[in-house]
Enzyme design. Structure first.
Site, PDB file in Angstrom:
ATOM      1  N   LYS A  76     -24.384 -13.399  -3.965  1.00  0.00           N
ATOM      2  CA  LYS A  76     -24.215 -13.485  -5.415  1.00  0.00           C
ATOM      3  C   LYS A  76     -23.848 -14.905  -5.829  1.00  0.00           C
ATOM      4  CE  LYS A  76     -22.492  -8.747  -5.863  1.00  0.00           C
ATOM      5  NZ  LYS A  76     -21.318  -7.924  -6.218  1.00  0.00           N
ATOM      6  N   ARG A 107     -23.922  -1.032   4.882  1.00  0.00           N
ATOM      7  CA  ARG A 107     -22.941  -2.107   4.635  1.00  0.00           C
ATOM      8  C   ARG A 107     -21.521  -1.557   4.785  1.00  0.00           C
ATOM      9  NH1 ARG A 107     -22.154  -7.125   1.939  1.00  0.00           N
ATOM     10  NH2 ARG A 107     -20.614  -7.128   0.268  1.00  0.00           N
ATOM     11  N   TYR A 114     -11.536  -0.840   2.667  1.00  0.00           N
ATOM     12  CA  TYR A 114     -11.874  -0.286   3.976  1.00  0.00           C
ATOM     13  C   TYR A 114     -10.632   0.084   4.783  1.00  0.00           C
ATOM     14  CZ  TYR A 114     -16.506  -1.763   2.728  1.00  0.00           C
ATOM     15  OH  TYR A 114     -17.704  -1.905   2.061  1.00  0.00           O
TER      16      TYR A 114
END
Length: 298
Positions: free
Chosen positions: A172, A247, A279
Site C-alpha cells: 500500500k 495471509r 494475531y
C-alpha cells in the site's frame, strides 16, 4: 444500480423520516459498494453473494478503515438488502448470513497446518496443464510470503531474487518490503517460469508479470480467489476461505512457532503494530479451545 439506491434513499427519507445526514451516510456507503461491485463486473443487486460482500468488507479493512466504519457499511448493506427483499426487487437477501457488526472487531479465520497441506497439494506438481502449475505456485507463494492478493497479482520477474531467495513486494502506498522465500517455493517458481509461464504468455511475450491468465492477461483478485476456493472445495475444506485466509494463516503459524511480532509486522507490511497484534488474540483463542478440548476439567 443507482436506481435502486434512489428508491431506498427516498424510502428512508419519506417513510422512515431519517435526517439528511443519516441519509447522506447511507448514500455514501451504498455508492462505495456499488462502485466496488461494478469494478468486478457486477451490474445488478441480485448478483452478489455472501462471499462477495465479505470480500468487500475485507477490502475496506485493507484500506485501513476503522472497525466502527466497517460495521456501519455492513449495517447499511443489511438495511438496503432488507428493503430490496421486502419490495421483491431481489429474490434473496445475501446479508442474512453475514456476521453481526460486533464481530468485525475481528479475530481472522485461518487454516490449520493440515488444511494448509491439503490446499497446497491440490494442484499437481507435475502436470501437462500449465494452469495447474501456475495455481500450485501462486498458492504456495501466498502462504510462503503472507502477501495480499492485490500484491501477488502485481509481482514481476524483476521482484524475485533467486540468488538470495528473497521477494520484493510493493504494498500500500507504494511501500516496498522484502520477504524471504523457502527453498522449495523458489524451486517451484523457477520451474513455473521456465515451463508453465512460457506457455501462458504467448499473447504478450514481453509482459513482466509473474502470473498471467490463460489469455496472457494480468490476473485479478477474483480469479485468484476462485483458484483458492476451487482448491478448498476439492480438498474438502469447509471453512469459508477468502483471499486473506492464507495471509492470516501465514501470520498465525509464524506466531505459533515463536516468531517475533515485529518481524511478522514487517513481513506483512503493517504500518501499525496494533494491526499485527490481532494475531496474539488468535493464539489466545486457540489455546483456550485446546484447553477445553483436552483438559479433564476443561
Amino acid at each position: 444500480m443507482e436506481t435502486f439506491i434512489g428508491y431506498f434513499l427516498r424510502y428512508m427519507t419519506v417513510e422512515r423520516g431519517l435526517s439528511r445526514n443519516t441519509v447522506r451516510s447511507y448514500k455514501f456507503d451504498l455508492d462505495t459498494l456499488a462502485f466496488y461491485l461494478r469494478e468486478r463486473g457486477i451490474s445488478a443487486w441480485d448478483q452478489p453473494d455472501r462471499d462477495m460482500l465479505l470480500d468487500f468488507l475485507d477490502a475496506l479493512r485493507d484500506c485501513g478503515m476503522e472497525t466502527t466504519s466497517i460495521a456501519r457499511h455492513l449495517a447499511s448493506m443489511r438495511m438496503f438488502y432488507r428493503f430490496l427483499a421486502t419490495e421483491e426487487l431481489v429474490a434473496v437477501d445475501p446479508t442474512l448470513l453475514l456476521e453481526t457488526p460486533k464481530l468485525w472487531q475481528v479475530l481472522p479465520d485461518y487454516l490449520s497446518l493440515s488444511e494448509v497441506d491439503t490446499l497446497l497439494d491440490i494442484y499437481p506438481e507435475y502436470s501437462y496443464d500449465p494452469l495447474d502449475l501456475r495455481n500450485r505456485t501462486l498458492i504456495y507463494l501466498l502462504y510462503a510470503s503472507g502477501m495480499r492478493v492485490s500484491e501477488l497479482v502485481s509481482v514481476t520477474l524483476a521482484d524475485i531474487n533467486f540468488e538470495k531467495s528473497m521477494l520484493r513486494i510493493i504494498g500500500k502506498g507504494s511501500k516496498e518490503r522484502v520477504v524471504p522465500i523457502a527453498p522449495y517455493v523458489m524451486k517451484l517458481l523457477e520451474r513455473y517460469i521456465r515451463t508453465a509461464r512460457e506457455c501462458l504468455i504467448y499473447l504478450v511475450p514481453k509482459t513482466p508479470l509473474l502470473f498471467v491468465s490463460k489469455r496472457s492477461r494480468k490476473l485479478n483478485r477474483e480469479r485468484v480467489w476462485a483458484v483458492i476456493k476451487d482448491a478448498a472445495y476439492l480438498g474438502g475444506i469447509t471453512k469459508n476461505i477468502h483471499p486473506h485466509t492464507l495471509r492470516h494463516s501465514f501470520a498465525s503459524h509464524l506466531l505459533a512457532n515463536g516468531a517475533d511480532l515485529r518481524v511478522i509486522q514487517e513481513m506483512l507490511g503493517h504500518a501499525n503494530i496494533a494491526t499485527t497484534e490481532v494475531y496474539t488474540h488468535v493464539e489466545t483463542r486457540r489455546f483456550g479451545q485446546l484447553h477445553q478440548k483436552f483438559h479433564p476439567r476443561g
